[in-house]
Design a protein around this motif. Structure first.
Motif, PDB file in Angstrom:
ATOM      1  N   ASP A  60       0.838  -1.218   0.000  1.00  0.00           N
ATOM      2  CA  ASP A  60       0.000   0.000   0.000  1.00  0.00           C
ATOM      3  C   ASP A  60       0.865   1.258   0.000  1.00  0.00           C
ATOM      4  OD1 ASP A  60      -2.191  -1.596   0.081  1.00  0.00           O
ATOM      5  OD2 ASP A  60      -2.612  -1.299   2.217  1.00  0.00           O
ATOM      6  N   TYR A  61       1.957   1.175   0.756  1.00  0.00           N
ATOM      7  CA  TYR A  61       2.867   2.322   0.843  1.00  0.00           C
ATOM      8  C   TYR A  61       3.499   2.622  -0.528  1.00  0.00           C
ATOM      9  CZ  TYR A  61       7.588   4.235   1.706  1.00  0.00           C
ATOM     10  OH  TYR A  61       8.755   4.947   1.626  1.00  0.00           O
ATOM     11  N   VAL A  62       3.926   1.575  -1.233  1.00  0.00           N
ATOM     12  CA  VAL A  62       4.544   1.780  -2.554  1.00  0.00           C
ATOM     13  C   VAL A  62       3.494   2.313  -3.541  1.00  0.00           C
ATOM     14  CG1 VAL A  62       5.799   0.678  -4.462  1.00  0.00           C
ATOM     15  CG2 VAL A  62       6.310   0.033  -2.104  1.00  0.00           C
ATOM     16  N   LYS A  63       2.275   1.824  -3.395  1.00  0.00           N
ATOM     17  CA  LYS A  63       1.205   2.335  -4.265  1.00  0.00           C
ATOM     18  C   LYS A  63       0.964   3.821  -3.958  1.00  0.00           C
ATOM     19  CE  LYS A  63      -3.252   1.666  -6.240  1.00  0.00           C
ATOM     20  NZ  LYS A  63      -3.382   3.076  -6.462  1.00  0.00           N
ATOM     21  N   TRP A  64       0.972   4.145  -2.686  1.00  0.00           N
ATOM     22  CA  TRP A  64       0.787   5.550  -2.301  1.00  0.00           C
ATOM     23  C   TRP A  64       1.920   6.413  -2.874  1.00  0.00           C
ATOM     24  CZ3 TRP A  64       3.956   8.682   0.832  1.00  0.00           C
ATOM     25  CH2 TRP A  64       3.437   9.959   1.093  1.00  0.00           C
ATOM     26  N   LEU A  65       3.136   5.916  -2.824  1.00  0.00           N
ATOM     27  CA  LEU A  65       4.260   6.673  -3.400  1.00  0.00           C
ATOM     28  C   LEU A  65       4.022   6.925  -4.890  1.00  0.00           C
ATOM     29  CD1 LEU A  65       7.457   4.949  -1.877  1.00  0.00           C
ATOM     30  CD2 LEU A  65       6.574   7.220  -1.309  1.00  0.00           C
ATOM     31  N   GLY A  66       3.599   5.882  -5.606  1.00  0.00           N
ATOM     32  CA  GLY A  66       3.367   6.013  -7.050  1.00  0.00           C
ATOM     33  C   GLY A  66       2.241   7.003  -7.344  1.00  0.00           C
ATOM     34  N   ASP A  67       1.127   6.877  -6.615  1.00  0.00           N
ATOM     35  CA  ASP A  67      -0.005   7.795  -6.846  1.00  0.00           C
ATOM     36  C   ASP A  67       0.406   9.225  -6.538  1.00  0.00           C
ATOM     37  OD1 ASP A  67      -1.511   5.602  -7.483  1.00  0.00           O
ATOM     38  OD2 ASP A  67      -2.569   5.497  -5.560  1.00  0.00           O
ATOM     39  N   THR A  68       1.172   9.393  -5.468  1.00  0.00           N
ATOM     40  CA  THR A  68       1.596  10.744  -5.080  1.00  0.00           C
ATOM     41  C   THR A  68       2.544  11.321  -6.128  1.00  0.00           C
ATOM     42  OG1 THR A  68       1.401  10.071  -2.788  1.00  0.00           O
ATOM     43  CG2 THR A  68       2.627  12.083  -3.190  1.00  0.00           C
ATOM     44  N   LEU A  69       3.431  10.479  -6.629  1.00  0.00           N
ATOM     45  CA  LEU A  69       4.357  10.934  -7.675  1.00  0.00           C
ATOM     46  C   LEU A  69       3.571  11.399  -8.905  1.00  0.00           C
ATOM     47  CD1 LEU A  69       7.286  11.277  -8.602  1.00  0.00           C
ATOM     48  CD2 LEU A  69       7.230   8.919  -9.419  1.00  0.00           C
ATOM     49  N   ASN A  70       2.543  10.644  -9.262  1.00  0.00           N
ATOM     50  CA  ASN A  70       1.729  11.036 -10.420  1.00  0.00           C
ATOM     51  C   ASN A  70       1.055  12.387 -10.183  1.00  0.00           C
ATOM     52  OD1 ASN A  70       2.387   8.807 -11.975  1.00  0.00           O
ATOM     53  ND2 ASN A  70       0.755   7.558 -11.092  1.00  0.00           N
ATOM     54  N   THR A  71       0.569  12.598  -8.974  1.00  0.00           N
ATOM     55  CA  THR A  71      -0.068  13.885  -8.658  1.00  0.00           C
ATOM     56  C   THR A  71       0.962  15.014  -8.731  1.00  0.00           C
ATOM     57  OG1 THR A  71      -1.480  12.704  -7.119  1.00  0.00           O
ATOM     58  CG2 THR A  71      -1.446  15.087  -6.886  1.00  0.00           C
ATOM     59  N   LEU A  72       2.137  14.754  -8.163  1.00  0.00           N
ATOM     60  CA  LEU A  72       3.168  15.806  -8.111  1.00  0.00           C
ATOM     61  C   LEU A  72       3.662  16.212  -9.501  1.00  0.00           C
ATOM     62  CD1 LEU A  72       5.508  14.475  -5.238  1.00  0.00           C
ATOM     63  CD2 LEU A  72       4.122  16.560  -5.153  1.00  0.00           C
ATOM     64  N   THR A  73       3.574  15.281 -10.457  1.00  0.00           N
ATOM     65  CA  THR A  73       4.241  15.525 -11.740  1.00  0.00           C
ATOM     66  C   THR A  73       3.270  15.818 -12.885  1.00  0.00           C
ATOM     67  OG1 THR A  73       4.301  13.115 -12.087  1.00  0.00           O
ATOM     68  CG2 THR A  73       6.272  14.123 -11.178  1.00  0.00           C
ATOM     69  N   GLN A  74       1.979  15.904 -12.540  1.00  0.00           N
ATOM     70  CA  GLN A  74       0.978  16.159 -13.583  1.00  0.00           C
ATOM     71  C   GLN A  74       1.273  17.468 -14.319  1.00  0.00           C
ATOM     72  OE1 GLN A  74      -2.919  16.155 -11.855  1.00  0.00           O
ATOM     73  NE2 GLN A  74      -3.426  14.257 -12.924  1.00  0.00           N
ATOM     74  N   GLY A  75       1.299  17.406 -15.632  1.00  0.00           N
ATOM     75  CA  GLY A  75       1.423  18.628 -16.430  1.00  0.00           C
ATOM     76  C   GLY A  75       2.822  19.226 -16.476  1.00  0.00           C
ATOM     77  N   LEU A  76       3.824  18.539 -15.953  1.00  0.00           N
ATOM     78  CA  LEU A  76       5.189  19.091 -16.010  1.00  0.00           C
ATOM     79  C   LEU A  76       5.746  18.966 -17.438  1.00  0.00           C
ATOM     80  CD1 LEU A  76       6.823  17.852 -12.668  1.00  0.00           C
ATOM     81  CD2 LEU A  76       5.846  20.090 -13.207  1.00  0.00           C
TER      82      LEU A  76
END
Ligand code: MP5
Length: 215
Positions: A165-181
């Motif tokens: 779950d933690y690794v999934k959270w890292l991935g989802d958070t990374l996607n949020t952080l990098t949207q539109g860059l």
């Protein structure tokens, strides 16, 4: 495309080499010499201790909405260090006597260089890469196990639901952080992810070959 999808696709060949590594195969099949596991445990203890610094820099740089989640990771890392200390006691070696081998030293330096030298999402990409590589590697070991492993506690540590779950959270958070860059930034992250994967490969290789400094 989500950044995590892009990273997984771009680094498929690196991940394939990691998952095919004989260290993981022999660990899963129960044929890995104990000296190699001991070497890995000694080096990974150093890795996790140093990774605490990497984490701490990331926490300091985190936007507020991520800090609470990140801070929860610290006691988990402390528990992990205890796992290594218990193992060392059983095996009769002293972890503090061990110095980092070349690859361990280099990988830890790369983590800290990323935390200080890359932007926040870049350093986060490196963290995601390191955790994802461990999740995938230990899942591969678990997949190959036909009976309980003598190293079951380690297998559980990096395959249990909380870690997934933690690794999934890292991935989802990374996607949020990098949207539109912009592409230039995303391609830098892809490169950082690839470097992380390469270090992960080298870490298994180092342990398998008991590789330390030549001089
Ligand atoms: C991890 C680790 C996972 N322990 N060692 C290496 C070489 N790569 C990744 O990190 P953590 O903090 O133990 O989950």
């Amino acid at each position: 495309m989500l950044l995590t999808e892009r990273l997984h696709k771009a680094c498929e060949p690196v991940w394939k080499k990691i998952l095919e590594h004989p260290f993981l195969k022999e660990l899963g099949q129960g044929t890995l010499p104990q000296s190699k596991f001991d070497f890995w445990a000694q080096q990974d203890y150093i890795f996790v201790k140093e990774a605490l610094r990497f984490f701490s820099v990331l926490i300091a740089k985190s936007p507020e909405f991520l800090q609470a989640n990140f801070i929860q990771a610290l006691p988990v890392l402390q528990n992990e260090l205890q796992l290594f200390r218990d193992y060392a006691r059983e095996r009769g070696f002293v972890l503090e006597d061990v110095e980092p081998a070349f690859v361990c030293q280099a990988y830890n330096s790369f983590l800290l260089a990323s935390a200080y030298g890359e932007d926040y999402a870049g350093a986060f990409t490196v963290l995601y890469g390191a955790e994802k590589a461990y999740l995938d590697s230990w899942l591969e070991v678990k997949r190959q196990l036909s009976k309980s492993s003598p190293y079951q506690k380690f297998v559980e540590n990096w395959t249990k639901k909380e870690f997934q779950d933690y690794v999934k959270w890292l991935g989802d958070t990374l996607n949020t952080l990098t949207q539109g860059l912009p592409e230039e930034t995303l391609s830098r992250y892809e490169y950082l992810y690839k470097l992380t994967g390469r270090y992960e490969y080298l870490f298994w290789e180092m342990a398998y070959k008991l590789e330390s400094w030549p001089v």
